[in-house]
Design an enzyme around this catalytic site. Structure first.
Site, mmCIF file in Angstrom:
data_model
loop_
_atom_site.group_PDB
_atom_site.id
_atom_site.type_symbol
_atom_site.label_atom_id
_atom_site.label_comp_id
_atom_site.label_asym_id
_atom_site.label_seq_id
_atom_site.Cartn_x
_atom_site.Cartn_y
_atom_site.Cartn_z
ATOM 1 N N LYS B 86 -66.135 80.487 79.325
ATOM 2 C CA LYS B 86 -67.474 80.842 79.815
ATOM 3 C C LYS B 86 -68.577 80.197 78.969
ATOM 4 O O LYS B 86 -69.656 79.898 79.474
ATOM 5 C CB LYS B 86 -67.655 82.358 79.820
ATOM 6 C CG LYS B 86 -66.723 83.088 80.772
ATOM 7 C CD LYS B 86 -67.070 82.808 82.222
ATOM 8 C CE LYS B 86 -66.203 83.596 83.182
ATOM 9 N NZ LYS B 86 -66.429 83.201 84.581
ATOM 10 N N GLU B 108 -74.573 88.063 86.000
ATOM 11 C CA GLU B 108 -73.613 89.092 86.380
ATOM 12 C C GLU B 108 -72.429 88.971 85.434
ATOM 13 O O GLU B 108 -72.202 87.912 84.857
ATOM 14 C CB GLU B 108 -73.151 88.868 87.823
ATOM 15 C CG GLU B 108 -71.997 87.860 88.010
ATOM 16 C CD GLU B 108 -72.330 86.429 87.627
ATOM 17 O OE1 GLU B 108 -73.530 86.104 87.490
ATOM 18 O OE2 GLU B 108 -71.400 85.617 87.454
ATOM 19 N N SER B 376 -57.637 80.239 79.460
ATOM 20 C CA SER B 376 -59.092 80.264 79.654
ATOM 21 C C SER B 376 -59.809 81.205 78.694
ATOM 22 O O SER B 376 -60.981 81.025 78.404
ATOM 23 C CB SER B 376 -59.415 80.647 81.101
ATOM 24 O OG SER B 376 -58.826 81.888 81.422
#
Lengths: 253, 408
Positions: B86, B108, B376
């Site tokens: 992210k 969000e 990830s």
């Protein structure tokens, strides 16, 4: 068809009133009763919102009404049956309001045919800009239905003209930024905005978002053709019940 | 892709009129940075000094021997600052926000990783920050709420709808339609209206660019397969984009939840429960009913239980370029457990979906084949969920004791 209907009514009244309900909120019986109260109180046209699970442009009041209606088990077919009953019972123009996915899943052409069969006059789809609406515009055009498009204070003059060329019936002018149901202050900036709207199209103008009482409607008289009262009547039903709607509408003009 | 962001009919920009000029501004700003060769350099520099790029490509020798098939490599996005891929997207968008001269960001978050990453970016760049998070996710991922608030962000628990990721997205849009003049919406995945799918993929493509270079330098050849978990699809798009034009099989792994037949899952591209629709501003496969109302989703991983999926991945499913599979909650916990014990790595529950599928397929490949799994994110953040999944008695005792301390 819708446009001429609005022009005819405007010859008799200085400003028209358009109200809004979420179909199936608080229940289908109540929805019908609310429509009846509104029509008898002299409302000129009305939006019937088919609830959607992701109503991105609506504020908390209408959002909750959408969710409650769906939680009660409302389906699109229930809403269609409801609209059929309403159009048969009352002699004012009715419009659908809903989000694009509802039309998309129903089938755009089938949706237009259904609207035409029932006798609805048009539809407002707040998440469908004209650029994404080729099939929709064609389907509405074929059935002589009015696709209602939206102007906002952020819309440029050039874009307003482009939108107006696709629209029919009337243009829905959003009074301000934000979602449905919060306070609007009508300032001088607002006058400039309305003037821009007026210059961009010959279609009748409706003004919504934050219109809630007689003072607001008085202010808009002479400036636009239609005042739109949305969230306020849902608030009223929540607080005072269905019976309060008629007197409220009668007090607006 | 055409100018409205369509990929073979998926994508588009179904946005309320009030946001049209904001999207025009954003598209223009993004085009400018894409055409500015200095921008990617600036982006790479900030990612190497503030985060940990390039992230390593780790050879998993023990797992390779354990399965006796393909050589297993793991791309270590867990080593980014804040522990997930992210960071790539938020730092990229942060640089863009600086260029656009906006002072406030909103986002969000599902698992909370994107929220924490956005809050760090906002702290670093001096932006005001509000994070929308479904009430259910707030309860599931409380430690991330703690960090977001410490970082100076306002965390709003969304109590509407299903109270998870999609509802947080709706709420963020409602904020944006009011405050677009000062505010940028840092969408966390390769979904939403154009240009978000393209833009998020662009920033995440740094994963694939590095991985390709690394495997060629380590092994002198390309992998047979690349595995990534798919929630919205940003980490998958990130690593896949590095191998798109190569003879490499790309495998996206969705949340199988309690099983595809149970109805309690979040598989949009490999279950029969999804169909094409338009919501949250774009056209893609959604988990929805025949009326077009969105369904409830389920996954053990908060970051994967989203109703929609990147329109680019929907397109790649239709063309067959990417194969999609699902991993169940149970398979995911087993794969996580094995990864921890064999390699000392702690993947996030989201990432563990990719591991679970790769472990099923690795033994069927030859020892000359290579596979890459995208890790990830890291799993430390999932300690409450993972401890529950393992039903760890010592941990339960600790929590009870801790609660008593607070009550005293």
């Amino acid at each position: 068809m819708l446009e001429s209907c609005i022009r005819k009514k405007r010859q008799e009244k200085e400003i028209l009133l358009m109200t809004h309900i979420v179909i199936g909120y608080p229940s289908f019986e109540d929805s019908f009763q609310i429509v009846k109260e509104m029509v008898e109180a002299g409302v000129d046209l009305m939006e019937l919102q088919i609830p959607f699970s992701e109503p991105i442009a609506d504020g908390p009041v209408i959002l909750k009404a959408n969710q409650k209606s769906l939680a009660n088990g409302s389906t699109v077919q229930h809403c269609v049956d409801f609209a059929k009953q309403v159009v048969r019972s009352f002699d004012i123009p009715f419009l659908f309001m809903t989000y694009y996915n509802i039309l998309f899943k129903y089938g755009i052409r089938s949706f237009a045919s259904m609207m035409s069969d029932i006798g609805l006059h048009g539809v407002i789809v707040p998440d469908l800009p004209p650029e994404e609406g080729e099939e929709y515009l064609q389907a509405m055009g074929e059935k002589n239905l009015a696709p209602i498009f939206i102007f906002t204070p952020n819309t440029s003059d050039e874009r307003m003209k482009k939108i107006a060329a696709c629209g029919n019936g009337f243009i829905y002018c959003v009074a301000r930024k934000g979602v449905t149901g919060s306070e609007t202050t009508f300032t001088s900036e607002f006058h400039d905005y309305l003037e821009r709207c007026r210059n961009a199209t010959t279609l009748p103008l409706a003004l919504g978002f934050g219109v809630k009482d007689k003072a607001d409607v008085d202010f808009l008289t002479g400036k636009v053709d239609i005042a739109v009262i949305g969230s306020e009547t849902i608030r009223l039903v929540d607080q005072k019940g269905v019976e309060a709607v008629g007197d409220f509408v009668r007090g607006l003009r | 892709m055409d100018s409205r962001g369509y990929y073979n009919g998926f994508g588009g920009a179904f946005i309320p009129e009030i946001l049209v000029s904001t999207f025009e501004e954003l598209s223009k700003a993004f085009q400018e940075v894409k055409n500015d060769p200095g921008f990617w350099q600036e982006y790479k520099e900030i990612m190497s000094s503030y985060s940990c790029r390039p992230t390593p490509l780790t050879f998993a020798g023990n797992l390779t021997r354990h399965f006796g098939g393909a050589r297993i490599y793991i791309k270590r996005e867990d080593l980014n600052h804040t522990g997930a891929h992210k960071a790539n997207n938020v730092m990229g968008q942060g640089l863009l926000v600086q260029r656009m001269g906006k002072k406030r960001v909103i986002a969000e978050t599902g698992a909370g990783q994107h929220g924490v990453a956005t809050a760090t970016m906002a702290a670093r760049f001096g932006f005001e920050c509000t994070i929308y998070m479904g009430e259910v996710d707030v309860a599931r991922q409380r430690p991330n709420v703690f960090w977001m608030e410490r970082l100076g962000a306002k965390v709003v628990a969304v109590k509407d709808g299903t109270r998870i990721l999609k509802d947080a997205i709706n709420e963020a849009f409602r904020d944006w339609v009011t405050n677009m003049d000062t505010t940028h919406y840092v969408l966390g995945t390769a979904c939403g209206p154009h240009p978000f799918p393209e833009m998020v993929t662009y920033f995440q493509s740094i994963i694939g660019k590095e991985a390709r270079k690394q495997i060629l330098s380590l092994e002198g050849k390309l992998p047979a397969r690349v595995y990534a978990c798919v929630g919205g699809g940003s980490n998958a798009m990130g690593i896949f984009s590095g191998f798109m034009d190569d003879p490499v099989e790309l495998v996206g792994v969705e949340a199988g939840g309690k099983g595809l037949d149970s109805g309690r899952h979040a598989s949009r591209l490999c279950s029969k429960d999804a169909s094409i629709g338009v919501a949250q501003g774009y056209k893609t496969y959604f988990l929805q009913d025949s009326d077009g109302q969105m369904k409830e989703t389920h996954s053990i991983a908060a970051g994967l239980d989203y109703v929609g999926v990147s329109p680019i991945l929907s397109h790649l499913k239709e063309t067959g370029r990417v194969r999609f599979e699902a991993a169940t909650d149970k398979e995911v916990v087993e794969a996580l457990s094995l990864t921890i014990r064999k390699e000392g790595l702690i993947p996030a529950l989201e990432s563990s979906h990719a591991f679970a599928r790769a472990y099923q397929e690795a033994p069927c490949l030859s020892q000359q084949d290579i596979i890459i799994i995208n890790q990830s994110g890291r799993g430390d953040k999932d300690i409450f969920t993972i401890a529950d999944a393992f039903s760890d008695p010592g941990w339960k005792e600790f929590i009870i004791q801790k609660a008593e301390e607070y009550n005293a």
